[in-house]
Write an enzyme that holds these catalytic residues in place. Structure first.
Site, PDB file in Angstrom:
ATOM      1  N   HIS A  76       0.866  -1.176   0.064  1.00  0.00           N
ATOM      2  CA  HIS A  76      -0.291  -0.109   0.016  1.00  0.00           C
ATOM      3  C   HIS A  76       0.851   1.322  -0.043  1.00  0.00           C
ATOM      4  O   HIS A  76       0.557   2.316  -0.611  1.00  0.00           O
ATOM      5  CB  HIS A  76      -0.937   0.009   1.151  1.00  0.00           C
ATOM      6  CG  HIS A  76      -1.773   1.090   1.275  1.00  0.00           C
ATOM      7  ND1 HIS A  76      -2.830   1.668   0.425  1.00  0.00           N
ATOM      8  CD2 HIS A  76      -1.596   2.173   2.529  1.00  0.00           C
ATOM      9  CE1 HIS A  76      -3.378   2.681   0.997  1.00  0.00           C
ATOM     10  NE2 HIS A  76      -2.550   3.223   1.921  1.00  0.00           N
ATOM     11  N   ASP A  79       2.087   1.801  -3.556  1.00  0.00           N
ATOM     12  CA  ASP A  79       1.200   2.304  -4.236  1.00  0.00           C
ATOM     13  C   ASP A  79       0.831   3.858  -4.054  1.00  0.00           C
ATOM     14  O   ASP A  79       0.737   4.771  -4.980  1.00  0.00           O
ATOM     15  CB  ASP A  79      -0.103   1.466  -4.016  1.00  0.00           C
ATOM     16  CG  ASP A  79      -1.374   1.821  -5.062  1.00  0.00           C
ATOM     17  OD1 ASP A  79      -1.005   1.860  -6.257  1.00  0.00           O
ATOM     18  OD2 ASP A  79      -2.412   1.946  -4.291  1.00  0.00           O
TER      19      ASP A  79
END
Length: 104
Positions: A76, A79
């Site tokens: 995450h 990203d």
């Protein structure tokens, strides 16, 4: 994981700040305040630089053989920073477009 948590959170926090600042730059340009827009883009760049430092720390540890466990949080964070970089680049183009439209 605990060793990398600070770096991971640095990516998430600074990436989020960079994206928010880039969005503020777009709003300022839309309102015709190009000085503020440029200021916000520079602040966004600073947040991205801080995120990059966190990422470099993670990569350095990996290169030193201190392999990090790949978790949903680490994915995450990567990203998040990639989206922030893309959004910042696009924001710069949008600010330039508003500047051109304002000069006509």
């Amino acid at each position: 994981m605990d060793e990398n948590l600070e770096a991971i959170m640095g990516l998430i926090v600074n990436g989020g700040n960079a994206k928010s600042l880039a969005f503020e730059a777009i709003r300022a340009a839309k309102d015709g305040d190009f000085d503020l827009a440029e200021k916000k883009l520079k602040e966004s760049d600073k947040a991205l630089s801080q995120a990059h430092n966190s990422q470099t720390d993670m990569l350095t540890k990996e290169a030193q053989g201190k392999h990090a466990e790949v978790t949903l949080l680490s994915v995450h964070s990567q990203d998040h920073i990639m989206n922030a970089i893309t959004f910042r680049d696009l924001a710069g183009e949008i600010v330039d477009l508003y500047r051109r439209l304002n000069n006509d």
